[in-house]
Motif scaffolding. Structure first.
Motif, PDB file in Angstrom:
ATOM      1  N   ASN A   1       0.805  -1.230   0.000  1.00  0.00           N
ATOM      2  CA  ASN A   1       0.000   0.000   0.000  1.00  0.00           C
ATOM      3  C   ASN A   1       0.837   1.278   0.000  1.00  0.00           C
ATOM      4  O   ASN A   1       0.365   2.341   0.435  1.00  0.00           O
ATOM      5  N   ALA A   2       2.064   1.178  -0.497  1.00  0.00           N
ATOM      6  CA  ALA A   2       2.909   2.375  -0.568  1.00  0.00           C
ATOM      7  C   ALA A   2       2.386   3.372  -1.596  1.00  0.00           C
ATOM      8  O   ALA A   2       2.595   4.579  -1.473  1.00  0.00           O
ATOM      9  N   TRP A   3       1.701   2.847  -2.618  1.00  0.00           N
ATOM     10  CA  TRP A   3       1.177   3.695  -3.697  1.00  0.00           C
ATOM     11  C   TRP A   3      -0.343   3.623  -3.721  1.00  0.00           C
ATOM     12  O   TRP A   3      -0.924   2.538  -3.724  1.00  0.00           O
ATOM     13  N   SER A   4      -0.975   4.780  -3.741  1.00  0.00           N
ATOM     14  CA  SER A   4      -2.432   4.867  -3.726  1.00  0.00           C
ATOM     15  C   SER A   4      -2.953   5.445  -5.035  1.00  0.00           C
ATOM     16  O   SER A   4      -2.181   5.920  -5.883  1.00  0.00           O
ATOM     17  N   ASN A   5      -4.272   5.430  -5.190  1.00  0.00           N
ATOM     18  CA  ASN A   5      -4.883   6.070  -6.354  1.00  0.00           C
ATOM     19  C   ASN A   5      -4.473   7.534  -6.468  1.00  0.00           C
ATOM     20  O   ASN A   5      -4.225   8.044  -7.561  1.00  0.00           O
ATOM     21  N   LYS A   6      -4.425   8.206  -5.332  1.00  0.00           N
ATOM     22  CA  LYS A   6      -4.027   9.612  -5.328  1.00  0.00           C
ATOM     23  C   LYS A   6      -2.621   9.788  -5.886  1.00  0.00           C
ATOM     24  O   LYS A   6      -2.362  10.716  -6.669  1.00  0.00           O
ATOM     25  N   ASP A   7      -1.729   8.887  -5.517  1.00  0.00           N
ATOM     26  CA  ASP A   7      -0.353   8.946  -6.041  1.00  0.00           C
ATOM     27  C   ASP A   7      -0.344   8.762  -7.561  1.00  0.00           C
ATOM     28  O   ASP A   7       0.346   9.500  -8.280  1.00  0.00           O
ATOM     29  N   TYR A   8      -1.094   7.774  -8.044  1.00  0.00           N
ATOM     30  CA  TYR A   8      -1.121   7.527  -9.485  1.00  0.00           C
ATOM     31  C   TYR A   8      -1.686   8.728 -10.231  1.00  0.00           C
ATOM     32  O   TYR A   8      -1.182   9.119 -11.297  1.00  0.00           O
TER      33      TYR A   8
ATOM     34  N   ALA B   1      -0.692  13.468 -13.584  1.00  0.00           N
ATOM     35  CA  ALA B   1      -0.794  14.917 -13.753  1.00  0.00           C
ATOM     36  C   ALA B   1       0.569  15.514 -14.087  1.00  0.00           C
ATOM     37  O   ALA B   1       0.677  16.412 -14.933  1.00  0.00           O
ATOM     38  N   ILE B   2       1.623  15.038 -13.436  1.00  0.00           N
ATOM     39  CA  ILE B   2       2.970  15.529 -13.737  1.00  0.00           C
ATOM     40  C   ILE B   2       3.341  15.213 -15.180  1.00  0.00           C
ATOM     41  O   ILE B   2       4.018  16.003 -15.849  1.00  0.00           O
ATOM     42  N   MET B   3       2.858  14.074 -15.666  1.00  0.00           N
ATOM     43  CA  MET B   3       3.116  13.696 -17.064  1.00  0.00           C
ATOM     44  C   MET B   3       2.167  14.384 -18.031  1.00  0.00           C
ATOM     45  O   MET B   3       2.256  14.184 -19.250  1.00  0.00           O
ATOM     46  N   GLY B   4       1.218  15.193 -17.512  1.00  0.00           N
ATOM     47  CA  GLY B   4       0.262  15.891 -18.363  1.00  0.00           C
ATOM     48  C   GLY B   4      -0.816  14.995 -18.924  1.00  0.00           C
ATOM     49  O   GLY B   4      -1.371  15.267 -19.991  1.00  0.00           O
ATOM     50  N   LEU B   5      -1.144  13.928 -18.195  1.00  0.00           N
ATOM     51  CA  LEU B   5      -2.105  12.934 -18.687  1.00  0.00           C
ATOM     52  C   LEU B   5      -3.252  12.749 -17.690  1.00  0.00           C
ATOM     53  O   LEU B   5      -3.668  11.629 -17.413  1.00  0.00           O
ATOM     54  N   ASN B   6      -3.773  13.857 -17.170  1.00  0.00           N
ATOM     55  CA  ASN B   6      -4.761  13.750 -16.104  1.00  0.00           C
ATOM     56  C   ASN B   6      -6.204  13.934 -16.560  1.00  0.00           C
ATOM     57  O   ASN B   6      -7.099  14.061 -15.739  1.00  0.00           O
ATOM     58  N   ASP B   7      -6.484  13.941 -17.850  1.00  0.00           N
ATOM     59  CA  ASP B   7      -7.860  14.107 -18.332  1.00  0.00           C
ATOM     60  C   ASP B   7      -8.633  12.799 -18.255  1.00  0.00           C
ATOM     61  O   ASP B   7      -8.154  11.747 -18.689  1.00  0.00           O
ATOM     62  N   GLY B   8      -9.842  12.849 -17.687  1.00  0.00           N
ATOM     63  CA  GLY B   8     -10.757  11.715 -17.699  1.00  0.00           C
ATOM     64  C   GLY B   8     -10.339  10.538 -16.857  1.00  0.00           C
ATOM     65  O   GLY B   8     -10.741   9.398 -17.133  1.00  0.00           O
TER      66      GLY B   8
ATOM     67  N   ALA C   1      11.415   8.876 -16.465  1.00  0.00           N
ATOM     68  CA  ALA C   1      10.405   8.294 -15.580  1.00  0.00           C
ATOM     69  C   ALA C   1      10.820   8.447 -14.119  1.00  0.00           C
ATOM     70  O   ALA C   1       9.993   8.759 -13.252  1.00  0.00           O
ATOM     71  N   ALA C   2      12.103   8.231 -13.846  1.00  0.00           N
ATOM     72  CA  ALA C   2      12.607   8.404 -12.484  1.00  0.00           C
ATOM     73  C   ALA C   2      12.414   9.844 -12.026  1.00  0.00           C
ATOM     74  O   ALA C   2      12.050  10.097 -10.864  1.00  0.00           O
ATOM     75  N   LYS C   3      12.632  10.787 -12.918  1.00  0.00           N
ATOM     76  CA  LYS C   3      12.447  12.196 -12.572  1.00  0.00           C
ATOM     77  C   LYS C   3      10.995  12.477 -12.200  1.00  0.00           C
ATOM     78  O   LYS C   3      10.713  13.218 -11.248  1.00  0.00           O
ATOM     79  N   ILE C   4      10.054  11.886 -12.940  1.00  0.00           N
ATOM     80  CA  ILE C   4       8.623  12.066 -12.636  1.00  0.00           C
ATOM     81  C   ILE C   4       8.317  11.554 -11.234  1.00  0.00           C
ATOM     82  O   ILE C   4       7.653  12.229 -10.429  1.00  0.00           O
ATOM     83  N   VAL C   5       8.796  10.359 -10.932  1.00  0.00           N
ATOM     84  CA  VAL C   5       8.500   9.740  -9.638  1.00  0.00           C
ATOM     85  C   VAL C   5       9.144  10.526  -8.497  1.00  0.00           C
ATOM     86  O   VAL C   5       8.509  10.781  -7.466  1.00  0.00           O
ATOM     87  N   LEU C   6      10.397  10.947  -8.683  1.00  0.00           N
ATOM     88  CA  LEU C   6      11.079  11.694  -7.625  1.00  0.00           C
ATOM     89  C   LEU C   6      10.470  13.078  -7.436  1.00  0.00           C
ATOM     90  O   LEU C   6      10.409  13.580  -6.304  1.00  0.00           O
ATOM     91  N   THR C   7      10.016  13.685  -8.509  1.00  0.00           N
ATOM     92  CA  THR C   7       9.353  14.990  -8.405  1.00  0.00           C
ATOM     93  C   THR C   7       8.097  14.880  -7.546  1.00  0.00           C
ATOM     94  O   THR C   7       7.792  15.766  -6.740  1.00  0.00           O
ATOM     95  N   HIS C   8       7.378  13.782  -7.715  1.00  0.00           N
ATOM     96  CA  HIS C   8       6.173  13.549  -6.915  1.00  0.00           C
ATOM     97  C   HIS C   8       6.512  13.283  -5.452  1.00  0.00           C
ATOM     98  O   HIS C   8       5.860  13.806  -4.543  1.00  0.00           O
ATOM     99  N   LEU C   9       7.543  12.484  -5.216  1.00  0.00           N
ATOM    100  CA  LEU C   9       7.858  12.054  -3.852  1.00  0.00           C
ATOM    101  C   LEU C   9       8.551  13.121  -3.023  1.00  0.00           C
ATOM    102  O   LEU C   9       8.287  13.259  -1.825  1.00  0.00           O
TER     103      LEU C   9
END
Length: 232
Positions: A20-27, A32-39, A64-72
């Protein structure tokens, strides 16, 4: 106050991801960071996770690592994130990064990215275990109420040989009165049961710190709380 305990290692297993380290909110935030948050708001959890993993896989591994680290790690500067995302391939940041308070985040980042890329990133190595702690005096148990993480790291350090990295890097904190790094060493820690002079605790950490406990059944330990009444 230094307290004395008998410590028994209960269940002990190696893990490569934290449940449970990753939740729906995290995904959703990753998308959203990748610009793919529509729908995405009404998407089933399994579908959202799969789409997030596929979207990460469409990128270069370092991107991809940059996206994940930016979020964390919102506290890190963009330049530092760029550096770390390049260093992650080939390194083991959940063990090697200088600030252990970020180790749990790195562990979960490696787990997610390794799955997304079917390898490439190193497999994180963690441990999940329980300990049964018995005091000779009921008052001794109060150290866990005063500063749980710091007291438990000191307790477990008593069961490790003096030449392990935990002692070499943190001996001043283990013997001293403040241990702010303790929450970066024991990532998850909870009291499971309490009965008389005994308590059982469950915890998650890195194999880097506590892998040696896999070969230990019982030991006598001393520990003390931080001077502050507040949990670090």
């Amino acid at each position: 106050m230094t307290a004395q305990f008998n410590v028994q290692i209960g269940s002990f297993r190696k893990i490569n991801k934290i449940p449970n380290a990753w939740s729906n909110k995290d995904y959703l935030q990753l998308m959203a960071i990748m610009g793919l948050n529509d729908g995405l708001d009404d998407m089933e959890e399994s579908e959202l996770r799969e789409m997030c993993m596929m979207s990460l896989n469409d990128l270069e591994a370092t991107e991809a690592a940059k996206i994940v680290l930016t979020h964390l790690f919102t506290e890190l500067a963009e330049g530092k994130i760029d550096q770390l995302s390049n260093d992650m391939i080939g390194d083991r940041m959940w063990e090697e990064y200088s600030d252990c308070l970020l180790h749990e985040g790195f562990f979960s980042a490696y787990a997610l990215l390794r799955e997304a890329f079917n390898g490439v990133f190193a497999e994180p190595t963690g441990v999940e275990f329980t300990v049964n702690v018995t005091a000779t005096d009921a008052d001794d148990l109060s150290i866990f109420d005063q500063s749980l993480h710091a007291s438990m790291v000191r307790l477990l350090a008593s069961g490790l040989s003096s030449d392990v990295l935990l002692h070499r890097l943190f001996e001043d904190q283990i013997t001293g009165t403040q241990f702010p790094e303790a929450t970066g060493i024991l990532w998850q820690l909870e009291s499971v049961t309490s009965e008389g002079l005994s308590r059982q605790f469950k915890m998650v950490s890195s194999d880097f710190w506590f892998g040696q406990l896999a070969n230990i059944e019982m030991f006598e330990a001393s520990a003390h709380a931080d001077e502050s009444d507040e949990e670090e």
